[in-house]
Design a protein around this motif. Structure first.
Motif, PDB file in Angstrom:
ATOM      1  N   TRP A  74       0.846  -1.178   0.000  1.00 43.50           N
ATOM      2  CA  TRP A  74       0.000   0.000   0.000  1.00 43.50           C
ATOM      3  C   TRP A  74       0.892   1.241   0.000  1.00 43.50           C
ATOM      4  N   PHE A  75       0.508   2.193  -0.813  1.00 45.82           N
ATOM      5  CA  PHE A  75       1.176   3.483  -0.884  1.00 45.82           C
ATOM      6  C   PHE A  75       0.103   4.565  -0.743  1.00 45.82           C
ATOM      7  N   ARG A  76       0.548   5.791  -0.544  1.00 43.98           N
ATOM      8  CA  ARG A  76      -0.396   6.904  -0.540  1.00 43.98           C
ATOM      9  C   ARG A  76       0.272   8.137  -1.147  1.00 43.98           C
ATOM     10  N   GLN A  77      -0.589   9.009  -1.653  1.00 45.92           N
ATOM     11  CA  GLN A  77      -0.091  10.242  -2.255  1.00 45.92           C
ATOM     12  C   GLN A  77      -0.998  11.393  -1.861  1.00 45.92           C
ATOM     13  N   ALA A  78      -0.428  12.343  -1.150  1.00 44.97           N
ATOM     14  CA  ALA A  78      -1.152  13.549  -0.772  1.00 44.97           C
ATOM     15  C   ALA A  78      -0.945  14.605  -1.849  1.00 44.97           C
ATOM     16  N   PRO A  79      -1.836  15.576  -1.949  1.00 48.04           N
ATOM     17  CA  PRO A  79      -1.693  16.622  -2.974  1.00 48.04           C
ATOM     18  C   PRO A  79      -0.345  17.326  -2.883  1.00 48.04           C
ATOM     19  N   GLY A  80       0.332  17.422  -4.013  1.00 47.13           N
ATOM     20  CA  GLY A  80       1.609  18.113  -4.061  1.00 47.13           C
ATOM     21  C   GLY A  80       2.779  17.342  -3.502  1.00 47.13           C
ATOM     22  N   LYS A  81       2.557  16.083  -3.133  1.00 41.62           N
ATOM     23  CA  LYS A  81       3.632  15.281  -2.548  1.00 41.62           C
ATOM     24  C   LYS A  81       3.897  14.038  -3.375  1.00 41.62           C
ATOM     25  N   GLU A  82       5.059  13.444  -3.120  1.00 38.59           N
ATOM     26  CA  GLU A  82       5.412  12.206  -3.781  1.00 38.59           C
ATOM     27  C   GLU A  82       4.581  11.047  -3.213  1.00 38.59           C
ATOM     28  N   ARG A  83       4.405  10.027  -4.048  1.00 39.40           N
ATOM     29  CA  ARG A  83       3.743   8.815  -3.558  1.00 39.40           C
ATOM     30  C   ARG A  83       4.693   8.130  -2.583  1.00 39.40           C
ATOM     31  N   GLU A  84       4.180   7.748  -1.416  1.00 38.78           N
ATOM     32  CA  GLU A  84       5.028   7.181  -0.375  1.00 38.78           C
ATOM     33  C   GLU A  84       4.552   5.805   0.063  1.00 38.78           C
ATOM     34  N   PHE A  85       5.515   4.995   0.426  1.00 35.58           N
ATOM     35  CA  PHE A  85       5.242   3.648   0.920  1.00 35.58           C
ATOM     36  C   PHE A  85       4.567   3.702   2.279  1.00 35.58           C
ATOM     37  N   ILE A  86       3.581   2.821   2.486  1.00 36.33           N
ATOM     38  CA  ILE A  86       2.900   2.714   3.763  1.00 36.33           C
ATOM     39  C   ILE A  86       3.115   1.346   4.392  1.00 36.33           C
TER      40      ILE A  86
END
Length: 122
Positions: free
Chosen positions: A35-47
């Motif tokens: 699972w990853f996530r991406q917030a507005p204006g940020k890179e997609r990050e590992f969760i």
């Protein structure tokens, strides 16, 4: 291989959500999942990530103690239980399938779902 994420929504801080990711095909158990996530204006990050047989789980520091990844190979589904949610957890959450156990970079995963929006209000 197709991945369909669901379960996102709007929740108050401190609340919980359970994300699901259904994977098509008969080879689900051969893939490590993440699972990853991406917030507005940020890179997609590992969760979080889980091994093929679910014997090993891996978490980003931001998820440790609050999120739990699991999988049901009989149902071709991976889950992300998210507790004690914070406003900074607001993002689009993506599930991914790949060959690398415990992979924490985007290149470790070959297949991606479309994402599901999680919004945590303060």
């Amino acid at each position: 291989v197709q991945l369909q994420a669901s379960g996102g929504g709007l929740v108050q801080a401190g609340g919980s959500l359970r994300l699901s990711c259904a994977v098509s095909g008969r080879t689900f158990s051969t893939y490590a999942m993440g699972w990853f996530r991406q917030a507005p204006g940020k890179e997609r990050e590992f969760i979080a990530a889980i091994s093929r047989s679910a014997v090993a789980e891996y978490y980003a520091d931001s998820a440790k103690g609050r999120f739990t990844i699991s999988r049901d190979n009989a149902k071709n589904t991976v889950y992300l239980q998210m507790d004690s949610l914070k406003p900074e957890d607001t993002a689009v959450y993506y599930c991914a399938a790949g060959a690398v156990t415990g992979g924490f970079t985007r290149s470790d995963y070959a297949y991606w779902g479309q994402g599901t929006q999680v919004t945590v209000s303060s």
